[in-house]
Design an enzyme around this catalytic site. Structure first.
Site, PDB file in Angstrom:
ATOM      1  N   GLU A 287      -2.497  24.213 -21.852  1.00  0.00           N
ATOM      2  CA  GLU A 287      -2.119  22.926 -21.261  1.00  0.00           C
ATOM      3  C   GLU A 287      -0.753  23.028 -20.575  1.00  0.00           C
ATOM      4  O   GLU A 287      -0.523  22.409 -19.528  1.00  0.00           O
ATOM      5  CB  GLU A 287      -2.102  21.837 -22.328  1.00  0.00           C
ATOM      6  CG  GLU A 287      -3.481  21.495 -22.876  1.00  0.00           C
ATOM      7  CD  GLU A 287      -4.441  21.057 -21.779  1.00  0.00           C
ATOM      8  OE1 GLU A 287      -4.081  20.166 -20.985  1.00  0.00           O
ATOM      9  OE2 GLU A 287      -5.553  21.616 -21.700  1.00  0.00           O
ATOM     10  N   TRP A 290      -1.596  24.477 -17.315  1.00  0.00           N
ATOM     11  CA  TRP A 290      -2.151  23.504 -16.363  1.00  0.00           C
ATOM     12  C   TRP A 290      -1.018  22.766 -15.654  1.00  0.00           C
ATOM     13  O   TRP A 290      -1.063  22.527 -14.445  1.00  0.00           O
ATOM     14  CB  TRP A 290      -3.040  22.490 -17.080  1.00  0.00           C
ATOM     15  CG  TRP A 290      -4.486  22.847 -17.144  1.00  0.00           C
ATOM     16  CD1 TRP A 290      -5.209  23.178 -18.263  1.00  0.00           C
ATOM     17  CD2 TRP A 290      -5.413  22.913 -16.053  1.00  0.00           C
ATOM     18  NE1 TRP A 290      -6.516  23.448 -17.928  1.00  0.00           N
ATOM     19  CE2 TRP A 290      -6.665  23.290 -16.581  1.00  0.00           C
ATOM     20  CE3 TRP A 290      -5.297  22.692 -14.678  1.00  0.00           C
ATOM     21  CZ2 TRP A 290      -7.800  23.436 -15.772  1.00  0.00           C
ATOM     22  CZ3 TRP A 290      -6.423  22.844 -13.879  1.00  0.00           C
ATOM     23  CH2 TRP A 290      -7.657  23.208 -14.421  1.00  0.00           C
ATOM     24  N   TRP A 318     -15.897   5.820   1.311  1.00  0.00           N
ATOM     25  CA  TRP A 318     -15.565   5.015   0.132  1.00  0.00           C
ATOM     26  C   TRP A 318     -15.944   3.547   0.353  1.00  0.00           C
ATOM     27  O   TRP A 318     -15.773   3.008   1.449  1.00  0.00           O
ATOM     28  CB  TRP A 318     -14.066   5.100  -0.171  1.00  0.00           C
ATOM     29  CG  TRP A 318     -13.573   6.487  -0.409  1.00  0.00           C
ATOM     30  CD1 TRP A 318     -12.802   7.242   0.426  1.00  0.00           C
ATOM     31  CD2 TRP A 318     -13.808   7.294  -1.565  1.00  0.00           C
ATOM     32  NE1 TRP A 318     -12.546   8.468  -0.133  1.00  0.00           N
ATOM     33  CE2 TRP A 318     -13.150   8.532  -1.355  1.00  0.00           C
ATOM     34  CE3 TRP A 318     -14.518   7.090  -2.753  1.00  0.00           C
ATOM     35  CZ2 TRP A 318     -13.185   9.559  -2.289  1.00  0.00           C
ATOM     36  CZ3 TRP A 318     -14.550   8.114  -3.685  1.00  0.00           C
ATOM     37  CH2 TRP A 318     -13.897   9.330  -3.460  1.00  0.00           C
ATOM     38  N   ASN A 353      -5.294  11.829 -22.625  1.00  0.00           N
ATOM     39  CA  ASN A 353      -5.777  12.627 -21.502  1.00  0.00           C
ATOM     40  C   ASN A 353      -7.295  12.588 -21.357  1.00  0.00           C
ATOM     41  O   ASN A 353      -7.815  12.569 -20.242  1.00  0.00           O
ATOM     42  CB  ASN A 353      -5.307  14.083 -21.634  1.00  0.00           C
ATOM     43  CG  ASN A 353      -5.620  14.881 -20.377  1.00  0.00           C
ATOM     44  OD1 ASN A 353      -5.155  14.563 -19.294  1.00  0.00           O
ATOM     45  ND2 ASN A 353      -6.441  15.919 -20.511  1.00  0.00           N
ATOM     46  N   TRP A 371      -9.986   7.878  -4.634  1.00  0.00           N
ATOM     47  CA  TRP A 371      -9.187   8.376  -5.757  1.00  0.00           C
ATOM     48  C   TRP A 371      -7.696   8.113  -5.562  1.00  0.00           C
ATOM     49  O   TRP A 371      -6.946   8.000  -6.532  1.00  0.00           O
ATOM     50  CB  TRP A 371      -9.432   9.871  -5.973  1.00  0.00           C
ATOM     51  CG  TRP A 371      -9.083  10.751  -4.812  1.00  0.00           C
ATOM     52  CD1 TRP A 371      -9.906  11.140  -3.799  1.00  0.00           C
ATOM     53  CD2 TRP A 371      -7.807  11.345  -4.524  1.00  0.00           C
ATOM     54  NE1 TRP A 371      -9.229  11.937  -2.900  1.00  0.00           N
ATOM     55  CE2 TRP A 371      -7.940  12.088  -3.322  1.00  0.00           C
ATOM     56  CE3 TRP A 371      -6.578  11.335  -5.173  1.00  0.00           C
ATOM     57  CZ2 TRP A 371      -6.884  12.798  -2.767  1.00  0.00           C
ATOM     58  CZ3 TRP A 371      -5.511  12.045  -4.616  1.00  0.00           C
ATOM     59  CH2 TRP A 371      -5.672  12.760  -3.428  1.00  0.00           C
ATOM     60  N   TRP A 394      -6.195  13.693 -10.519  1.00  0.00           N
ATOM     61  CA  TRP A 394      -7.091  12.821  -9.765  1.00  0.00           C
ATOM     62  C   TRP A 394      -7.974  13.613  -8.813  1.00  0.00           C
ATOM     63  O   TRP A 394      -9.165  13.297  -8.646  1.00  0.00           O
ATOM     64  CB  TRP A 394      -6.285  11.758  -9.019  1.00  0.00           C
ATOM     65  CG  TRP A 394      -6.024  10.568  -9.892  1.00  0.00           C
ATOM     66  CD1 TRP A 394      -4.907  10.310 -10.627  1.00  0.00           C
ATOM     67  CD2 TRP A 394      -6.940   9.505 -10.176  1.00  0.00           C
ATOM     68  NE1 TRP A 394      -5.056   9.146 -11.351  1.00  0.00           N
ATOM     69  CE2 TRP A 394      -6.301   8.633 -11.081  1.00  0.00           C
ATOM     70  CE3 TRP A 394      -8.227   9.201  -9.746  1.00  0.00           C
ATOM     71  CZ2 TRP A 394      -6.911   7.471 -11.575  1.00  0.00           C
ATOM     72  CZ3 TRP A 394      -8.840   8.049 -10.225  1.00  0.00           C
ATOM     73  CH2 TRP A 394      -8.191   7.195 -11.125  1.00  0.00           C
TER      74      TRP A 394
END
Length: 477
Positions: A287, A290, A318, A353, A371, A394
């Site tokens: 993590e 990341w 969209w 998360n 998004w 996102w």
């Protein structure tokens, strides 16, 4: 002979311990003065930058107040000024006769351009500028593929990153002590912190699990590494379980360094008593990776802050139903797991998360909203709002980012059943549904009498999933 004055500019490193830039400043001279600039472009909504959440402003201000005391304890002071850093820093450096100005680098496009302008102005005045990396374990320039390109896929990045971190064996540096203060006559007047302390507007200061300040960050790190870290995998997946570190805000503003986090994990490895515990620690290290993957991505591809990495997503049709988006943001979609997560974020400034992934998928692939609407909403609400991590998350959820998997859709009912099987998390944040049986609570299929004042579901997941896939097919060619 007078001791040369050095100005250290705090930004995303609100601590004295293990601050590489501050250590470099103190190595030049003990006469170090700290400064933090409350930049209106960063702390207030603007045309070009995502706004700072009230929760994040609260966290920032409280961390700065503690940091000022730490500077006093070290023998010097932290000045807090408000305005444009490009104008203020050269003026301040001249006023206190600083021979050098030191700061730690940033990956964000606005910060990089601002820093370039500040450095240019200072050097034109004949002052020395010293900058280096602090917020990353490995500098982004050092992480390249065999062909010399930046990484676009997490797996190979992880292998290279872990290998370099293990070879480097990061160590922490102590906080400087015995610093030499300014002549009080040179100190600028005004103290904007207290005014900001009363005007951030965040109501969830007692509920927020992320605690401001360097001392609190170390306490939370120690507590986590003495306990929950050993069960991080699988506990990190269950929002109703205290299984995460709650250090995301501390790492974002720098009340904790990534080296401190890594070192604590290595110490925990020495205490591990099973392969399961060692695996849990390794997952937490991933993590941390990341976080750095998204940071280096933004560094190498600054255009990510403006839109999708995958060009075809600029053509996606969209639907962007503003009413649906508002219901999503307020936790009134009629889907309990979604509403629980969004209410947690609204009330505490923080969201688990696993839930971030669920609500992001729902907004994009059930409600078919851009998004970027969700990205902005999170930055307006999160205590740990971070451009690189938020944008990366996102785009991962939207399937528009650096991810070899082309399409990923979460079924909210399935996710609730897997990760909140008893419905405890939902009942905590959607109390009007506490009386509903668990099966219906997880599925969202709640009868009218049981539903009472809770809204009907906005959409049917199966129908919207098929619709989204059809729309996605239009941009694949």
């Amino acid at each position: 002979m007078t001791t040369p004055r050095v100005l250290f500019w705090h930004r995303r490193d609100l601590r004295l311990t293990d601050n590489l830039g501050l250590a470099a400043a103190a190595a030049i001279s003990p006469a170090v003065t700290g400064v933090y600039v409350l930049d209106p472009q960063v702390i207030s909504p603007s045309e070009h930058l995502l706004p700072m959440a009230p929760a994040r402003l609260w966290f920032l201000i409280e961390s700065l107040i503690e940091l000022q005391q730490r500077w006093r304890d070290a023998g010097s002071r932290l000045l807090v000024v408000e305005g444009d850093p490009v104008q203020l820093l050269p003026q301040l450096a001249e006023r206190i006769a600083a021979e050098a100005v030191v700061w730690n680098r940033d990956v964000e496009p606005y910060a990089r351009e601002r820093d370039r302008q500040v450095a240019q102005r200072l050097q034109a005045d004949g002052r020395k500028v010293v900058v280096d990396w602090d917020q990353l374990l490995i500098a982004p320039e050092l992480l390249k593929t065999g062909g010399g390109d930046p990484y676009r896929v997490y797996g190979p990045f992880l292998r290279n990153w872990r290998g370099q971190v293990q070879a480097k064996q990061p160590v922490t540096v102590p906080a400087p002590a015995g610093l030499v203060d300014l002549d009080p006559a040179a100190v600028p007047s005004g103290e904007p912190l207290m005014a900001r302390r009363d005007s951030h507007g965040f109501k969830g200061t007692e509920l927020c699990p992320c605690r401001p300040g360097e001392a609190a960050a170390m306490q939370q790190l120690t507590s986590f590494c003495d306990g929950a870290l050993f069960g991080y995998e699988p506990d990190r997946n269950f929002p109703g379980v205290v299984g995460t570190s709650y250090l995301s805000a501390a790492l974002s503003v720098g009340t904790l360094s990534p080296r401190q986090a890594w070192s604590a994990a290595q110490e925990a490895r020495e205490q591990a008593r099973s392969e399961e515990q060692l695996h849990a620690i390794a997952v937490w290290e991933q993590e941390l990776c990341w976080r750095e993957f998204y940071q280096q991505a933004l560094f190498h591809f600054p255009e990510l802050s403006d839109g999708p990495y995958r060009e075809q997503w600029r053509r996606f049709p969209w639907e962007n139903n503003e009413d649906w988006f508002d219901f999503w943001r307020e936790g009134q979609t009629g889907m309990p797991i979604i509403d629980a997560a969004m209410r947690q974020l609204n009330q505490t400034g923080w969201m688990h998360n696993r839930c971030r992934m669920i609500v992001a998928s729902y907004l994009v692939k059930d409600l078919i909203c851009d998004w970027r609407w969700g990205e902005r909403a999170f930055m307006e609400l999160e205590v740990d709002g971070d451009l690189a991590a938020n944008n990366g998350g996102w785009q991962w959820s939207a399937s528009s980012g650096m991810d070899p998997k082309p399409l990923r859709i979460f079924n909210p009912a399935t996710q609730a059943s897997k990760f909140d099987a008893a419905g405890d998390y939902i009942r905590q944040w959607v109390p009007e549904l506490r009386h509903v049986n668990t099966k219906d609570l997880l599925s969202g299929e709640i009868g009218a009498l049981e539903r009472r004042d809770y809204p009907e579901p906005l959409v049917n997941h199966k129908t919207q999933q098929a619709k989204f896939k059809a729309l996605y097919a239009t941009i694949r060619s």
